[in-house]
Design a protein around this motif. Structure first.
Motif, PDB file in Angstrom:
ATOM      1  N   PHE A  41       0.860  -1.176   0.000  1.00 39.07           N
ATOM      2  CA  PHE A  41       0.000   0.000   0.000  1.00 39.07           C
ATOM      3  C   PHE A  41       0.903   1.234   0.000  1.00 39.07           C
ATOM      4  CE2 PHE A  41      -2.532  -3.472   1.488  1.00 39.07           C
ATOM      5  CZ  PHE A  41      -3.782  -3.250   0.930  1.00 39.07           C
ATOM      6  N   ASN A  43       1.354   4.920  -0.412  1.00 35.63           N
ATOM      7  CA  ASN A  43       0.574   6.156  -0.333  1.00 35.63           C
ATOM      8  C   ASN A  43       1.155   7.236  -1.236  1.00 35.63           C
ATOM      9  OD1 ASN A  43      -1.129   5.107   1.785  1.00 35.63           O
ATOM     10  ND2 ASN A  43       0.586   5.406   3.185  1.00 35.63           N
ATOM     11  N   TYR A  74      -4.599   3.555   8.571  1.00 40.21           N
ATOM     12  CA  TYR A  74      -5.816   2.851   8.184  1.00 40.21           C
ATOM     13  C   TYR A  74      -5.612   1.341   8.301  1.00 40.21           C
ATOM     14  CZ  TYR A  74      -3.376   2.933   3.596  1.00 40.21           C
ATOM     15  OH  TYR A  74      -2.447   2.838   2.574  1.00 40.21           O
ATOM     16  N   ILE A  76      -6.212  -2.525   7.098  1.00 36.21           N
ATOM     17  CA  ILE A  76      -6.470  -3.436   5.986  1.00 36.21           C
ATOM     18  C   ILE A  76      -6.682  -4.817   6.591  1.00 36.21           C
ATOM     19  CG2 ILE A  76      -5.508  -4.546   3.934  1.00 36.21           C
ATOM     20  CD1 ILE A  76      -6.239  -1.615   3.488  1.00 36.21           C
ATOM     21  N   THR A 125     -10.492  -5.757   2.935  1.00 39.29           N
ATOM     22  CA  THR A 125     -11.412  -4.832   3.586  1.00 39.29           C
ATOM     23  C   THR A 125     -10.643  -3.619   4.087  1.00 39.29           C
ATOM     24  OG1 THR A 125     -12.935  -6.579   4.265  1.00 39.29           O
ATOM     25  CG2 THR A 125     -12.998  -4.540   5.539  1.00 39.29           C
ATOM     26  N   LEU A 126     -11.189  -2.445   3.816  1.00 33.49           N
ATOM     27  CA  LEU A 126     -10.682  -1.219   4.422  1.00 33.49           C
ATOM     28  C   LEU A 126     -11.483  -1.021   5.703  1.00 33.49           C
ATOM     29  CD1 LEU A 126      -8.980   1.383   4.408  1.00 33.49           C
ATOM     30  CD2 LEU A 126     -10.792   2.456   3.051  1.00 33.49           C
ATOM     31  N   PHE A 168     -10.108   4.571   9.302  1.00 33.61           N
ATOM     32  CA  PHE A 168      -9.261   5.449   8.497  1.00 33.61           C
ATOM     33  C   PHE A 168      -9.112   6.767   9.235  1.00 33.61           C
ATOM     34  CE2 PHE A 168      -8.771   8.767   5.282  1.00 33.61           C
ATOM     35  CZ  PHE A 168      -7.802   8.263   4.436  1.00 33.61           C
ATOM     36  N   LYS A 210     -15.598  -0.973   3.873  1.00 33.27           N
ATOM     37  CA  LYS A 210     -15.508  -1.040   2.416  1.00 33.27           C
ATOM     38  C   LYS A 210     -14.698  -2.271   2.006  1.00 33.27           C
ATOM     39  CE  LYS A 210     -17.848   2.663   1.889  1.00 33.27           C
ATOM     40  NZ  LYS A 210     -19.256   2.517   1.452  1.00 33.27           N
ATOM     41  N   VAL A 236      -2.092   4.305  -3.296  1.00 36.33           N
ATOM     42  CA  VAL A 236      -3.223   4.718  -2.465  1.00 36.33           C
ATOM     43  C   VAL A 236      -3.224   6.242  -2.458  1.00 36.33           C
ATOM     44  CG1 VAL A 236      -4.391   4.405  -0.264  1.00 36.33           C
ATOM     45  CG2 VAL A 236      -2.782   2.657  -1.064  1.00 36.33           C
ATOM     46  N   LEU A 269     -13.279   6.841  -0.013  1.00 36.60           N
ATOM     47  CA  LEU A 269     -12.168   5.972   0.376  1.00 36.60           C
ATOM     48  C   LEU A 269     -12.122   4.703  -0.463  1.00 36.60           C
ATOM     49  CD1 LEU A 269     -12.297   6.222   4.289  1.00 36.60           C
ATOM     50  CD2 LEU A 269     -11.141   7.718   2.650  1.00 36.60           C
ATOM     51  N   PHE A 273      -7.591   3.152  -4.228  1.00 41.16           N
ATOM     52  CA  PHE A 273      -6.618   2.119  -4.571  1.00 41.16           C
ATOM     53  C   PHE A 273      -6.528   1.871  -6.077  1.00 41.16           C
ATOM     54  CE2 PHE A 273      -8.631   1.417  -0.483  1.00 41.16           C
ATOM     55  CZ  PHE A 273      -7.533   1.360   0.369  1.00 41.16           C
TER      56      PHE A 273
END
Length: 280
Positions: A41, A43, A74, A76, A125-126, A168, A210, A236, A269, A273
């Motif tokens: 991930f 950013n 956040y 994951i 899943t976020l 998040f 999400k 991200v 959000l 990704f």
């Protein structure tokens, strides 16, 4: 004759050497035949590198508002992989919770074990699912420990008053924020987006979990083998917090936490990704 033989041997050598590990056939899908796999991930902020406390070079959102970032964290969780034929493998839940911290690049990898195979989709899943959110504290350890990080006031990811996780957390500063919004004694004009809500007993009308599915076909499928690390590299984009399908300005919504408006931010959000490439 010797020259022809040498040419033939050289040609075969070139052909064999050109067949990299990436071209090997997919092994049989056996759940016991586990191999290393990770999702990275990475950013970013629009077309720029992600940076904490970037006061010397501010970011600008679609509303023309300049801002710096002071915190990003956040969750994951619940990682799943899928083959082209539709076979799926879900990482055991106890091994599938990660906290990505924008201030620590070492946290950007979610390293797990999945069966050897060729995977065309990854799903995650976020946030933290409702089942785990309501389990006994003995089942919520490591990054899920509600006391981790010193609690909510010290940057933790748990609302003690609401008995739920912050999925998040995104904070920063912008001069567009009115002086009377948060009354920070340091004079900073801070924005805070703390998005959570799993639709459980404490908040039946808010569910901001999400589930994200990434198609890997365009930028490279994951060929998971025991002799190497397969890594799916995702960008991200934090700019999409503001510029997503429910675009908003910092000035209009400088602080969004456990409120109805958090649903709008959560929809943004889901668009953060993007699959950049896969390393096999």
């Amino acid at each position: 004759m010797k020259k022809k033989l040498l040419y033939f041997v050289t040609l075969i050598t070139i052909i064999l050497s050109s067949c990299s590990k990436n071209d090997d056939p997919a092994p049989d899908f056996e759940e016991a035949n586990l191999a290393p796999f990770s999702i990275e991930f990475d950013n970013i902020v629009g077309d720029r590198t992600f940076s904490i406390n970037n006061t010397g070079s501010l970011y600008t959102n679609a509303a023309g508002e300049k801002f710096s970032i002071s915190m990003l964290q956040y969750f994951i969780s619940n990682i799943k992989v899928t083959t082209a034929s539709g076979k799926t493998y879900t990482v055991p839940q106890d091994e599938s919770y990660f906290l990505i911290n924008g201030a620590d690049r070492n946290t950007r990898f979610t390293k797990v074990q999945v069966p050897e195979g060729d995977y065309t989709k990854v799903t995650f899943t976020l946030g933290v699912d409702s089942l785990r959110s309501t389990m006994d504290l003995s089942k919520r350890t490591g990054v899920l420990d509600p006391a981790a990080g010193g609690g909510h006031d010290s940057g933790g990811m748990y609302w003690g008053w609401n008995s739920g996780y912050i999925f998040f957390k995104f904070e920063g500063n912008s001069n567009v924020i009115s002086d009377d919004v948060n009354g920070d004694p340091t004079g900073k004009k801070q924005f805070k987006y703390h998005i959570g809500g799993f639709g459980g007993y404490s908040a039946p009308t808010i569910n901001n979990i999400k589930v994200i599915t990434i198609d890997l076909n365009a930028a490279g499928i994951a060929k998971v083998r025991k002799d190497r690390q397969s890594n799916v590299h995702l960008f991200v984009d934090m700019m999409k917090v503001f510029n997503g399908p429910n675009a908003f300005s910092i000035a209009a919504h400088p602080n969004v936490m456990f409120s109805d408006y958090s649903v709008n931010v959560a929809k943004n959000l889901a668009q953060l990704f993007t699959h950049d490439h896969t390393e096999n």
